[in-house]
Design a protein around this motif. Structure first.
Motif, short mmCIF file in Angstrom:
data_model
loop_
_atom_site.label_atom_id
_atom_site.label_comp_id
_atom_site.label_asym_id
_atom_site.label_seq_id
_atom_site.Cartn_x
_atom_site.Cartn_y
_atom_site.Cartn_z
N MET A 1 1.19 -1.20 -0.07
CA MET A 1 0.29 0.32 -0.20
C MET A 1 0.63 1.27 -0.24
O MET A 1 2.07 1.83 0.59
CB MET A 1 -0.40 0.20 1.15
N LYS A 2 -0.20 2.27 -0.93
CA LYS A 2 1.31 3.25 -0.96
C LYS A 2 0.43 4.34 0.11
O LYS A 2 -0.47 4.63 0.07
CB LYS A 2 1.89 3.68 -2.39
N LYS A 3 1.54 5.14 0.83
CA LYS A 3 0.68 6.30 1.78
C LYS A 3 1.30 7.05 1.34
O LYS A 3 3.01 7.49 0.98
CB LYS A 3 1.30 6.10 3.05
N ILE A 4 0.56 8.57 1.11
CA ILE A 4 1.23 9.55 0.20
C ILE A 4 0.24 10.57 1.48
O ILE A 4 -1.31 11.04 1.48
CB ILE A 4 -0.20 9.39 -0.33
N ILE A 5 1.04 11.53 1.90
CA ILE A 5 0.59 12.68 2.89
C ILE A 5 0.09 13.75 1.78
O ILE A 5 1.21 14.24 1.61
CB ILE A 5 1.73 12.76 3.62
N VAL A 6 -1.03 14.47 2.34
CA VAL A 6 -1.62 15.63 1.56
C VAL A 6 -1.54 17.06 3.02
O VAL A 6 -2.03 16.71 4.05
CB VAL A 6 -2.22 16.20 0.47
N GLY A 7 -0.24 17.65 3.27
CA GLY A 7 -0.06 18.50 4.22
C GLY A 7 1.24 19.50 3.79
O GLY A 7 2.13 19.88 3.24
N CYS A 8 0.87 20.80 4.64
CA CYS A 8 1.80 21.79 5.15
C CYS A 8 2.12 22.63 6.03
O CYS A 8 1.05 21.68 6.93
CB CYS A 8 2.06 22.92 3.57
N TYR B 1 -3.99 1.94 -1.89
CA TYR B 1 -3.10 3.73 -1.83
C TYR B 1 -3.88 4.02 -0.40
O TYR B 1 -5.23 4.27 0.08
CB TYR B 1 -3.73 4.29 -3.07
N CYS B 2 -3.40 4.57 0.27
CA CYS B 2 -3.88 5.49 1.61
C CYS B 2 -3.61 7.10 1.60
O CYS B 2 -2.14 7.58 1.24
CB CYS B 2 -3.46 5.38 2.86
N ILE B 3 -4.44 7.85 1.66
CA ILE B 3 -4.10 9.70 1.37
C ILE B 3 -4.00 9.74 2.69
O ILE B 3 -5.64 9.62 2.64
CB ILE B 3 -4.88 10.06 0.83
N ILE B 4 -3.65 10.69 3.29
CA ILE B 4 -3.40 10.88 4.51
C ILE B 4 -3.75 12.73 4.96
O ILE B 4 -2.80 13.34 4.04
CB ILE B 4 -2.23 10.50 5.04
N ASP B 5 -4.82 13.17 4.82
CA ASP B 5 -5.44 14.55 4.76
C ASP B 5 -4.62 14.93 6.35
O ASP B 5 -5.48 14.57 7.42
CB ASP B 5 -6.70 15.00 4.50
N ASP C 1 5.14 6.95 2.05
CA ASP C 1 5.86 7.05 1.06
C ASP C 1 6.25 8.25 -0.15
O ASP C 1 6.94 8.38 -0.98
CB ASP C 1 5.37 5.98 -0.39
N VAL C 2 5.08 9.12 0.08
CA VAL C 2 5.36 10.67 -0.81
C VAL C 2 4.55 11.52 0.31
O VAL C 2 3.52 11.98 0.93
CB VAL C 2 4.66 10.14 -1.93
N LEU C 3 5.39 13.01 0.67
CA LEU C 3 4.77 14.63 1.15
C LEU C 3 4.73 15.06 0.71
O LEU C 3 5.44 15.50 -0.68
CB LEU C 3 5.29 14.47 1.69
N LEU C 4 3.13 14.96 -0.07
CA LEU C 4 2.53 16.67 -0.74
C LEU C 4 2.41 17.26 -0.30
O LEU C 4 1.55 17.66 0.58
CB LEU C 4 1.87 15.54 -1.92
N MET D 1 10.84 8.27 1.50
CA MET D 1 9.64 9.28 1.58
C MET D 1 10.82 10.35 0.59
O MET D 1 11.42 11.83 0.64
CB MET D 1 9.55 9.64 3.12
N LYS D 2 9.36 10.73 -0.67
CA LYS D 2 9.55 11.45 -1.61
C LYS D 2 9.02 12.67 -1.41
O LYS D 2 7.75 12.83 -0.84
CB LYS D 2 9.45 11.62 -3.03
N VAL D 3 9.25 14.05 -1.01
CA VAL D 3 8.54 15.36 -0.65
C VAL D 3 8.45 16.30 -1.76
O VAL D 3 9.18 16.30 -2.46
CB VAL D 3 10.13 16.02 0.52
N LEU D 4 7.52 16.30 -2.41
CA LEU D 4 6.56 17.08 -3.97
C LEU D 4 5.92 17.96 -3.36
O LEU D 4 5.43 18.73 -3.02
CB LEU D 4 5.64 15.94 -4.31
#
Length: 218
Positions: free
Chosen positions: A1-8, A84-88, A105-108, A140-143
């Motif tokens: 499972m890919k885990k993607i944080i959406v945050g700042c 996928y898990c999208i984390i708000d 995996d990713v911090l967007l 972890m990639k930061v985009l």
């Protein structure tokens, strides 16, 4: 499972709109998606309630967690149910965001073209470095994603300014996709829809382009 944080570390940059847009776009691709609302304002959960009440398809599984979410994310991954898990997360260096970095995996990072927004990256950069040191999650990639961009003639200058400010953070990858300020994005909050389900070809293309870029890094 890919885990993607959406945050700042700042509110008002379209985090939840981006998180719900990614979730629906991935679900439309046939992926199983879990949207984790880790923001005390609970906008993703409110959006999900509107969506469920209206019976929109595809359905998106949404749940809320507060505090340290590392264990929950690991258990979700062990269940092998979702692609996928999208984390708000909230617009701050919250416990939820920092603990999610342990396994993400990713911090967007959505940001507007504002010096104030980019100043918050200094705090975020420090939190990322600390999290990587503590959690040993070097992968972890930061985009960086430009959100709420203008659609008028000033868009070229605005993009150049955004690229210039992003250059001060070489360890963060600047995405080519630009999310613009459109009525359809604002309408998603109380409709339970994503812009990919609305009659707005330009906004639809923006989200699909964002998904394509994010998946290349996830």
């Amino acid at each position: 499972m890919k885990k993607i944080i959406v945050g700042c570390c700042k509110g008002g940059v379209s985090k939840t709109t981006t998180a719900t847009g990614l979730s629906v776009a991935l679900a439309q691709m046939g992926k199983s998606v879990f949207l984790l609302d880790a923001d005390y304002i609970s906008n993703s959960c409110k959006w999900s309630e509107y969506r469920e009440e209206s019976g929109f398809q595809p359905p998106i599984t949404v749940s809320t967690r507060r505090g340290n979410v590392t264990g929950f994310l690991r258990s979700l991954e062990d269940g092998a149910k979702y692609d996928y898990c999208i984390i708000d997360v909230s617009g701050s260096a919250s416990k939820e965001m920092i603990s999610a970095m342990a396994v993400a995996d990713v911090l967007l990072v959505p940001l507007t073209c504002s010096q104030y927004d980019f100043q918050t990256l200094l705090e975020l950069e420090a939190e990322i470095n600390t999290a990587r040191e503590v959690f040993q999650n070097e992968a972890m990639k930061v985009l960086l994603f430009q959100s709420r961009g203008v659609t008028h003639a000033g868009r070229v200058k605005e993009r150049l300014d955004f690229v210039r400010m992003a250059g001060d953070f070489p360890d963060m990858t600047l995405l080519k996709t630009i999310g613009t300020e459109r009525k359809s994005y604002r309408s998603t909050a109380t409709s339970g829809l994503s812009v990919v389900e609305m009659d707005d070809a330009a906004a639809n293309a923006e989200i699909n382009s964002l998904v394509e870029e994010v998946l290349r890094h996830a």
